[in-house]
Design a protein around this motif. Structure first.
Motif, PDB file in Angstrom:
ATOM      1  N   ARG A 107      20.875 -16.864 -34.404  1.00 26.80           N
ATOM      2  CA  ARG A 107      20.692 -17.955 -35.169  1.00 26.80           C
ATOM      3  C   ARG A 107      19.356 -18.558 -35.370  1.00 26.80           C
ATOM      4  O   ARG A 107      18.917 -19.484 -36.452  1.00 26.80           O
ATOM      5  CB  ARG A 107      21.762 -19.229 -34.990  1.00 26.80           C
ATOM      6  CG  ARG A 107      23.089 -18.657 -34.849  1.00 26.80           C
ATOM      7  CD  ARG A 107      23.926 -19.691 -34.421  1.00 26.80           C
ATOM      8  NE  ARG A 107      24.041 -21.001 -35.210  1.00 26.80           N
ATOM      9  CZ  ARG A 107      24.405 -22.288 -34.948  1.00 26.80           C
ATOM     10  NH1 ARG A 107      24.592 -22.482 -33.857  1.00 26.80           N
ATOM     11  NH2 ARG A 107      24.207 -23.261 -35.803  1.00 26.80           N
ATOM     12  N   VAL A 108      18.320 -18.206 -34.510  1.00 31.87           N
ATOM     13  CA  VAL A 108      17.127 -18.519 -34.556  1.00 31.87           C
ATOM     14  C   VAL A 108      16.019 -17.349 -34.575  1.00 31.87           C
ATOM     15  O   VAL A 108      15.274 -17.354 -35.637  1.00 31.87           O
ATOM     16  CB  VAL A 108      16.639 -19.559 -33.401  1.00 31.87           C
ATOM     17  CG1 VAL A 108      15.277 -19.817 -33.368  1.00 31.87           C
ATOM     18  CG2 VAL A 108      17.814 -20.596 -33.224  1.00 31.87           C
ATOM     19  N   PRO A 135      16.416 -14.824 -37.986  1.00 28.80           N
ATOM     20  CA  PRO A 135      16.045 -15.624 -39.280  1.00 28.80           C
ATOM     21  C   PRO A 135      14.518 -15.856 -39.315  1.00 28.80           C
ATOM     22  O   PRO A 135      13.924 -15.637 -40.549  1.00 28.80           O
ATOM     23  CB  PRO A 135      16.848 -16.588 -39.284  1.00 28.80           C
ATOM     24  CG  PRO A 135      17.952 -16.812 -38.474  1.00 28.80           C
ATOM     25  CD  PRO A 135      17.584 -15.567 -37.329  1.00 28.80           C
ATOM     26  N   ALA A 136      14.044 -16.172 -37.962  1.00 30.06           N
ATOM     27  CA  ALA A 136      12.638 -16.540 -38.051  1.00 30.06           C
ATOM     28  C   ALA A 136      11.708 -15.401 -38.137  1.00 30.06           C
ATOM     29  O   ALA A 136      10.511 -15.544 -38.445  1.00 30.06           O
ATOM     30  CB  ALA A 136      12.283 -17.301 -36.586  1.00 30.06           C
TER      31      ALA A 136
END
Lengths: 280, 262
Positions: free
Chosen positions: A194-195, A198-199
């Motif tokens: 989730r982090v 995508p980053a």
């Protein structure tokens, strides 16, 4: 940036007003902004064509653009061109898939585990410093002159930019965003999903694009070194038979397809990143 | 529960000390910190930069777990972050790839059903972002982004909201507006608030008590109760008086020679 644009627009408006006021004769050709980039190549082609017709350029070395165009049409009519294009595109496509997939897996693993990174990354970095063409004899020896050696070479070329960009994307994820994940008590898997992923996406997409570019470079090398079909073979064929127009036609096709496939990735990237307000 | 009932301690900090290892040496960031925060209380912590006030907040948030002494939340030692402690950082720290709604729903776990839940809708409404659910962070102004960050921190209905200089990056007018919003949110949610700031006006306007910290090592110098009814008038005599008193805590020595120089 938008400030600068506004200022320059205001300046333009002001200049227009001045021009109007003093009724200066317009000395500039008004070329629409969108096609200003086409002007220079168009002029070059026109001059080239004119010089070729005037006999300044030797026709067997540098045939006129129109001759190249006619050669392209003839190759197309003969039916062989499409199969050459198909073979080359298939090689780049499968090499890109394999290289990008391997790079994604390895980059993902080395990025998420410091232990794996310490074990694996130095070796991969060392392999990277081998000039890719140096692999060719070995691949030929191992895999023969057929498709697999060519696709492997392309995959190797695609691998490194994708791997390096993905890894650096993962390693440079903003610590501040990771902290937000911590505050919400994400476990390791969730934090990655989730982090971190995508980053790291923008950097990964940059890697894919430069990987694809290298894929096109390597397909030329692979096909020049030994192939019976493909655009690279067509170039060699043109060289052997002394037809410069065929070589130039192949170059044009390489440029065209390289640009087209890059455009596809660019569009995909824009679709994925547009929401973040970043340029791609 | 509630601010009306018995006022239990939400946070209890006793003899807290925090050292950082810097270049083989130890730097004491916090020393001998004692602070008890009652449930539902609004605490402002003020100090100049480098006084360790943010470190104190990070310890309460559970982002710094390597400390000495006692830091307890609800009677238990703080060993890491917890959903009952929401955090708003100085930068909004929204995820640029998520919409406002998805960002606010982040703490509820992924998934579509969560981002359309009642709590998400309610908190977007609470911070006044209704109509901007589909916007991405880069499309928001600084104040709006910070509102979204506040909603994200509140969506799990934390018992304590920790605010680390949340309006430090905003312009003066937006800042005042946001301070009033935070008071309204505090009343609506009934959560305990711990606000770290370097703005004396902000500390007095918001806090039930103002904790004044001094630097190197970071210690609590004084705790000043603010017994002014809300809404507080920043221009009133009592308010100005308190503000000057806190100002004097920081600039006591420098004041006189400066006055003579004029």
């Amino acid at each position: 940036m938008s400030d600068g644009q506004e200022t320059s627009q205001q300046t333009v408006v002001a200049l227009d007003a001045l021009k109007e006021h003093y009724r200066l004769p317009s000395l500039t050709f008004s070329v629409p902004r969108q096609i200003q980039g086409v002007v220079l190549p168009a002029v070059i082609v026109a001059v080239w064509e004119a010089l070729a017709h005037a006999g300044v350029l030797p026709a067997n070395w540098l045939p006129a653009p129109s001759v190249v165009a006619i050669t392209l049409l003839e190759l197309l009519r003969g039916g062989e061109l499409l199969s050459h294009i198909g073979v080359t595109v298939a090689r780049v496509g499968s090499g890109f898939m394999i290289g990008a997939l391997a790079a994604t897996l390895l980059g993902g693993v080395t990025g998420s585990s410091p232990l794996v990174r310490r074990v694996l990354d130095p070796t991969l970095q060392a392999l990277r410093s081998i000039p890719s063409m140096a692999w060719v004899p070995l691949f030929l020896l191992w895999l023969g002159i057929h498709e697999s050696s060519k696709i492997t070479l392309i995959a190797v070329g695609v691998f490194f930019p994708v791997y390096l960009n993905l890894l650096s994307g993962i390693l440079t994820v903003d610590r501040k965003l990771l902290e937000v994940g911590q505050v919400f008590r994400l476990d390791k898997v969730e934090q990655v999903r989730r982090v971190i992923l995508p980053a790291a996406l923008p950097s990964y997409l940059v890697g894919l694009r430069s990987g694809l570019g290298l894929g096109w470079m390597f397909v030329v090398a692979a096909e020049i070194m030994g192939a019976s079909r493909g655009l690279g073979f067509l170039m060699i064929d043109g060289q052997m038979t002394g037809r410069a127009s065929v070589i130039i036609a192949s170059i044009v096709l390489f440029a065209l397809f390289g640009k087209l496939t890059d455009l596809v990735l660019e569009r995909v990237g824009r679709g994925l990143l547009g929401q973040r307000g970043v340029e791609f | 529960m509630g601010r009306m009932g018995e006022r239990r301690a939400a946070l209890d900090i006793r003899g807290l000390r925090k050292d950082f290892v810097v270049n083989d040496g130890r730097v004491t960031a916090l020393q001998d910190i004692n602070l008890t925060v009652r449930q539902g209380e609004f605490i402002s912590i003020i100090g100049s930069s480098g006084c360790g006030k943010s470190t104190l907040l990070r310890i309460i948030a559970g982002l710094e777990t390597d400390y000495q002494g006692a830091a307890e939340f609800d009677g238990e030692r703080i060993n890491g972050p917890g959903l009952e402690r929401g955090v708003v950082f100085q930068e909004h720290r929204l995820f640029p790839w998520l919409t406002v709604r998805e960002n606010v729903a982040f703490g509820l776990g992924g998934g579509r059903e969560n981002s359309h839940g009642e709590s998400v809708r309610e908190h977007i409404d609470l911070v006044g972002l209704t109509g901007f659910e589909q916007a991405y962070p880069h499309q928001l102004s600084g104040g709006m982004a910070q509102r979204a960050a506040i909603a994200r921190a509140l969506v799990n209905r934390p018992q304590v909201l920790l605010l680390d200089e949340p309006f430090g990056a905003l312009d003066a007018l937006t800042k005042i507006q946001m301070q009033e919003e935070v008071l309204r949110i505090w009343r609506a949610e009934g959560a305990t608030m711990v606000l770290v700031t370097h703005d004396i006006d902000e500390a007095v306007f918001l806090g039930d008590r103002v904790v004044i910290m001094s630097s190197r090592p970071g210690t609590i110098k004084r705790i000043i109760p603010v017994d002014l009814p809300r809404p507080r008038d920043r221009g009133s005599f009592e308010f100005t008086h308190l503000r000057s008193a806190i100002y004097a805590e920081f600039f006591r020595q420098e004041e006189k020679p400066f006055a003579y120089a004029i």
